[in-house]
Design a protein around this motif. Structure first.
Motif, PDB file in Angstrom:
ATOM      1  N   SER A 136     -11.433  -6.550 -13.290  1.00  0.00           N
ATOM      2  CA  SER A 136     -10.041  -6.119 -13.141  1.00  0.00           C
ATOM      3  C   SER A 136      -9.093  -7.317 -13.190  1.00  0.00           C
ATOM      4  O   SER A 136      -7.986  -7.210 -13.730  1.00  0.00           O
ATOM      5  CB  SER A 136      -9.841  -5.286 -11.882  1.00  0.00           C
ATOM      6  OG  SER A 136     -10.145  -6.008 -10.735  1.00  0.00           O
ATOM      7  N   THR A 169      -6.375  -3.871  -3.982  1.00  0.00           N
ATOM      8  CA  THR A 169      -6.087  -2.577  -3.343  1.00  0.00           C
ATOM      9  C   THR A 169      -6.629  -1.432  -4.184  1.00  0.00           C
ATOM     10  O   THR A 169      -7.262  -0.501  -3.653  1.00  0.00           O
ATOM     11  CB  THR A 169      -4.574  -2.422  -3.111  1.00  0.00           C
ATOM     12  OG1 THR A 169      -4.148  -3.459  -2.220  1.00  0.00           O
ATOM     13  CG2 THR A 169      -4.232  -1.067  -2.527  1.00  0.00           C
ATOM     14  N   ALA A 170      -6.422  -1.476  -5.490  1.00  0.00           N
ATOM     15  CA  ALA A 170      -6.911  -0.408  -6.373  1.00  0.00           C
ATOM     16  C   ALA A 170      -8.433  -0.331  -6.340  1.00  0.00           C
ATOM     17  O   ALA A 170      -9.012   0.768  -6.292  1.00  0.00           O
ATOM     18  CB  ALA A 170      -6.415  -0.641  -7.799  1.00  0.00           C
ATOM     19  N   ALA A 219      -2.651  -6.249  -5.791  1.00  0.00           N
ATOM     20  CA  ALA A 219      -2.604  -4.916  -6.402  1.00  0.00           C
ATOM     21  C   ALA A 219      -3.973  -4.538  -6.973  1.00  0.00           C
ATOM     22  O   ALA A 219      -4.440  -3.403  -6.783  1.00  0.00           O
ATOM     23  CB  ALA A 219      -1.540  -4.873  -7.497  1.00  0.00           C
ATOM     24  N   GLN A 220      -4.627  -5.474  -7.647  1.00  0.00           N
ATOM     25  CA  GLN A 220      -5.955  -5.221  -8.199  1.00  0.00           C
ATOM     26  C   GLN A 220      -6.959  -4.959  -7.077  1.00  0.00           C
ATOM     27  O   GLN A 220      -7.785  -4.048  -7.161  1.00  0.00           O
ATOM     28  CB  GLN A 220      -6.424  -6.413  -9.043  1.00  0.00           C
ATOM     29  CG  GLN A 220      -5.628  -6.640 -10.296  1.00  0.00           C
ATOM     30  CD  GLN A 220      -5.805  -5.527 -11.303  1.00  0.00           C
ATOM     31  OE1 GLN A 220      -6.866  -4.910 -11.410  1.00  0.00           O
ATOM     32  NE2 GLN A 220      -4.767  -5.221 -12.033  1.00  0.00           N
ATOM     33  N   GLN A 278      -9.624   1.119  -2.961  1.00  0.00           N
ATOM     34  CA  GLN A 278      -9.380   2.559  -2.919  1.00  0.00           C
ATOM     35  C   GLN A 278     -10.417   3.309  -3.751  1.00  0.00           C
ATOM     36  O   GLN A 278     -10.909   4.362  -3.353  1.00  0.00           O
ATOM     37  CB  GLN A 278      -7.968   2.876  -3.394  1.00  0.00           C
ATOM     38  CG  GLN A 278      -6.917   2.470  -2.380  1.00  0.00           C
ATOM     39  CD  GLN A 278      -5.492   2.623  -2.905  1.00  0.00           C
ATOM     40  OE1 GLN A 278      -5.262   2.786  -4.094  1.00  0.00           O
ATOM     41  NE2 GLN A 278      -4.540   2.552  -1.992  1.00  0.00           N
ATOM     42  N   ARG A 279     -10.763   2.751  -4.914  1.00  0.00           N
ATOM     43  CA  ARG A 279     -11.761   3.386  -5.774  1.00  0.00           C
ATOM     44  C   ARG A 279     -13.149   3.353  -5.119  1.00  0.00           C
ATOM     45  O   ARG A 279     -13.870   4.345  -5.129  1.00  0.00           O
ATOM     46  CB  ARG A 279     -11.791   2.697  -7.141  1.00  0.00           C
ATOM     47  CG  ARG A 279     -12.612   3.451  -8.158  1.00  0.00           C
ATOM     48  CD  ARG A 279     -12.434   2.913  -9.573  1.00  0.00           C
ATOM     49  NE  ARG A 279     -13.170   1.671  -9.749  1.00  0.00           N
ATOM     50  CZ  ARG A 279     -12.644   0.523 -10.158  1.00  0.00           C
ATOM     51  NH1 ARG A 279     -11.359   0.432 -10.439  1.00  0.00           N
ATOM     52  NH2 ARG A 279     -13.377  -0.547 -10.300  1.00  0.00           N
TER      53      ARG A 279
END
Length: 147
Positions: free
Chosen positions: A29, A115-116, A112-113, A119-120
């Motif tokens: 990512s 956190t994403a 941001a990367q 969450q995934r």
């Protein structure tokens, strides 16, 4: 598997696979976002953002890295104009670490990367399962560090 199977060994192997998956996915990512820094470099930047005015010694204490590695990483980040080091006015031997505007931008992209990805990874994990996992991980870590 070279070790006899047991619930503890199964847990260790699952954690190792999780960490490897996390590391690989974070690398992918970050590359997709055009970030060429390692997750460790970005964690150092995030720590500096969260603790403005901190010094290298505080960073060593907050991390699992030794003084030499932290010094090398901060020099690399400074060479890339992401971090500025200046003498600590209270202790001339220490260096105050401050993010540059480019460091703040890299940090925002990384966060941001991160956190994403988190969450995934935990999308189908219930809050109760996550609480148990966190408790077990903290307990196991504390046990491994005790003498």
């Amino acid at each position: 598997m070279p070790y006899p199977s047991s619930p503890q060994e199964d847990a260790i192997q699952a954690m190792l696979r999780m960490f490897e998956a996390l590391k690989a996915q974070m690398g992918l990512s970050l590359a997709e976002a055009g970030i060429t820094l390692s997750p460790l470099h970005l964690h150092i930047l995030s720590h500096c953002k969260a603790h403005p005015g901190g010094n290298q010694q505080a960073l060593v204490q907050a991390s699992t890295r030794d003084k030499g590695q932290i010094a090398r990483i901060t020099k690399e980040l400074e060479a890339q104009a992401l971090l500025h080091r200046s003498p600590d006015p209270q202790d001339g031997r220490s260096q105050i670490l401050e993010l540059t505007p480019a460091g703040l931008e890299a940090c925002a992209l990384f966060e941001a990367q991160h956190t994403a990805l988190v969450q995934r990874m935990f999308a189908t994990v219930t809050p109760e399962q996550l609480a148990v996992f966190t408790d077990v991980a903290r307990l196991a870590t504390a046990q491994s560090l005790s003498k």
